[in-house]
Design a protein around this motif. Structure first.
Motif, PDB file in Angstrom:
ATOM      1  N   ALA A   1       0.826  -1.201   0.000  1.00 40.65           N
ATOM      2  CA  ALA A   1       0.000   0.000   0.000  1.00 40.65           C
ATOM      3  C   ALA A   1       0.864   1.257   0.000  1.00 40.65           C
ATOM      4  O   ALA A   1       1.927   1.299   0.624  1.00 40.65           O
ATOM      5  CB  ALA A   1      -0.920   0.001   1.216  1.00 40.65           C
ATOM      6  N   THR A   2       0.375   2.282  -0.697  1.00 42.44           N
ATOM      7  CA  THR A   2       1.087   3.560  -0.731  1.00 42.44           C
ATOM      8  C   THR A   2       0.140   4.742  -0.515  1.00 42.44           C
ATOM      9  O   THR A   2       0.453   5.863  -0.886  1.00 42.44           O
ATOM     10  CB  THR A   2       1.824   3.744  -2.069  1.00 42.44           C
ATOM     11  N   GLY A   3      -0.981   4.502   0.132  1.00 43.58           N
ATOM     12  CA  GLY A   3      -1.955   5.567   0.301  1.00 43.58           C
ATOM     13  C   GLY A   3      -1.849   6.326   1.604  1.00 43.58           C
ATOM     14  O   GLY A   3      -2.715   7.156   1.903  1.00 43.58           O
ATOM     15  N   ARG A   4      -0.775   6.050   2.379  1.00 46.27           N
ATOM     16  CA  ARG A   4      -0.647   6.693   3.680  1.00 46.27           C
ATOM     17  C   ARG A   4       0.637   7.528   3.727  1.00 46.27           C
ATOM     18  O   ARG A   4       1.402   7.573   2.780  1.00 46.27           O
ATOM     19  CB  ARG A   4      -0.667   5.632   4.782  1.00 46.27           C
ATOM     20  N   SER A   5       0.831   8.191   4.845  1.00 51.03           N
ATOM     21  CA  SER A   5       1.994   9.072   4.985  1.00 51.03           C
ATOM     22  C   SER A   5       3.293   8.318   4.749  1.00 51.03           C
ATOM     23  O   SER A   5       3.404   7.122   5.045  1.00 51.03           O
ATOM     24  CB  SER A   5       2.016   9.677   6.391  1.00 51.03           C
ATOM     25  N   PHE A   6       4.275   9.044   4.225  1.00 47.62           N
ATOM     26  CA  PHE A   6       5.638   8.549   4.006  1.00 47.62           C
ATOM     27  C   PHE A   6       5.727   7.493   2.912  1.00 47.62           C
ATOM     28  O   PHE A   6       6.712   6.758   2.845  1.00 47.62           O
ATOM     29  CB  PHE A   6       6.239   7.987   5.303  1.00 47.62           C
ATOM     30  N   SER A   7       4.703   7.402   2.044  1.00 47.63           N
ATOM     31  CA  SER A   7       4.723   6.381   0.998  1.00 47.63           C
ATOM     32  C   SER A   7       4.596   7.033  -0.376  1.00 47.63           C
ATOM     33  O   SER A   7       4.175   8.187  -0.507  1.00 47.63           O
ATOM     34  CB  SER A   7       3.596   5.370   1.202  1.00 47.63           C
ATOM     35  N   SER A   8       4.976   6.281  -1.422  1.00 45.49           N
ATOM     36  CA  SER A   8       4.931   6.788  -2.786  1.00 45.49           C
ATOM     37  C   SER A   8       4.710   5.638  -3.754  1.00 45.49           C
ATOM     38  O   SER A   8       5.517   4.699  -3.801  1.00 45.49           O
ATOM     39  CB  SER A   8       6.242   7.497  -3.137  1.00 45.49           C
ATOM     40  N   PHE A   9       3.632   5.721  -4.535  1.00 48.94           N
ATOM     41  CA  PHE A   9       3.343   4.669  -5.503  1.00 48.94           C
ATOM     42  C   PHE A   9       4.433   4.591  -6.571  1.00 48.94           C
ATOM     43  O   PHE A   9       4.926   3.507  -6.903  1.00 48.94           O
ATOM     44  CB  PHE A   9       1.979   4.896  -6.154  1.00 48.94           C
ATOM     45  N   ASP A  10       4.802   5.738  -7.142  1.00 49.27           N
ATOM     46  CA  ASP A  10       5.827   5.720  -8.196  1.00 49.27           C
ATOM     47  C   ASP A  10       7.138   5.122  -7.693  1.00 49.27           C
ATOM     48  O   ASP A  10       7.829   4.395  -8.423  1.00 49.27           O
ATOM     49  CB  ASP A  10       6.069   7.132  -8.726  1.00 49.27           C
ATOM     50  N   THR A  11       7.468   5.436  -6.446  1.00 48.71           N
ATOM     51  CA  THR A  11       8.726   4.929  -5.886  1.00 48.71           C
ATOM     52  C   THR A  11       8.673   3.426  -5.668  1.00 48.71           C
ATOM     53  O   THR A  11       9.643   2.710  -5.965  1.00 48.71           O
ATOM     54  CB  THR A  11       9.050   5.652  -4.566  1.00 48.71           C
ATOM     55  N   ILE A  12       7.553   2.916  -5.166  1.00 49.37           N
ATOM     56  CA  ILE A  12       7.480   1.466  -4.927  1.00 49.37           C
ATOM     57  C   ILE A  12       7.513   0.704  -6.246  1.00 49.37           C
ATOM     58  O   ILE A  12       8.145  -0.359  -6.346  1.00 49.37           O
ATOM     59  CB  ILE A  12       6.250   1.086  -4.075  1.00 49.37           C
ATOM     60  N   ILE A  13       6.872   1.256  -7.282  1.00 48.23           N
ATOM     61  CA  ILE A  13       6.915   0.601  -8.589  1.00 48.23           C
ATOM     62  C   ILE A  13       8.346   0.560  -9.116  1.00 48.23           C
ATOM     63  O   ILE A  13       8.799  -0.465  -9.641  1.00 48.23           O
ATOM     64  CB  ILE A  13       5.970   1.307  -9.578  1.00 48.23           C
TER      65      ILE A  13
END
Length: 211
Positions: A158-170
């Protein structure tokens, strides 16, 4: 639980809290090594159950894949019971301090370093995205990667919370995890295991879904 091999596993139950919400979760705790010594990956919820699963073996380290509270909430308690250091990527400092403001990890996890325990080499792979310093541990001799909450059976963490990034995890998954052999078993922080080769074909679907 009787130790059964280079990889042992216990599921613990508790909660995950962040951004004002709290959710019930079951966590995978991985124990890797041999009959004499092990590392514990993600000391979640129940240090006594984890210690029983260790079964008297020496704990070389308590390794945290990231510092969301459900993955680190019992790390200090377990580390104290088994006299082992806590290892964490320093980019997780702010998340760690939300749970343990008065206790710091003992040593940094560094991308590319190799932790050797019980004859097993665990290569540290930093995979930010789910959190700033999320870390995976790759054991080539075992054909296994421990991915915490970076990659699951069915897609990225999951990347929908603070300190997360969808583009970065991909980017982390594409560049670092999908580069591993396709038959590598993915042992996750929650839920069922999978294989790199079973997840790789779905990368574009995840990107489309994430955006």
């Amino acid at each position: 639980m009787t130790p059964s091999g280079p990889i042992d596993h216990v599921v613990t139950s508790g909660t995950f809290s962040l951004d004002g919400g709290t959710w019930d979760v079951d966590n995978n705790v991985w124990i890797v090594g041999n009959a004499d010594e092990v590392v514990v990956i993600d000391a979640a919820h129940d240090e006594l159950a984890i210690e029983r699963a260790v079964g008297g073996r020496r704990v070389v380290a308590v390794v945290c894949t990231h510092a969301h509270d459900d993955h680190v909430n019992r790390a200090p308690a377990l580390a104290d019971r088994v006299s082992a250091p806590i290892l964490l990527n320093p980019a997780e400092k702010q998340l760690w301090e939300m749970t343990h403001p008065d206790r710091s990890p003992d040593r940094e996890l560094v991308d590319g370093e190799v932790l050797t325990v019980g004859g097993v080499d665990l290569r540290v792979i930093t995979t930010p995205g789910h959190s700033p310093g999320s870390t995976c541990l790759y054991a080539p001799e075992l054909g296994t990667v421990f991915t915490g909450d970076t990659l699951f059976n069915g897609g990225p963490g999951a990347t929908g919370r603070s300190f997360s990034s969808f583009d970065t995890i991909i980017s982390s998954i594409r560049e670092k995890l999908l580069a591993l052999p396709g038959d590598t078993v993915v042992r996750t922080g929650h839920g069922d295991s999978t294989k790199i080769g079973d997840e790789a074909p779905h990368l574009e679907e995840w990107i489309a879904r994430g955006h």
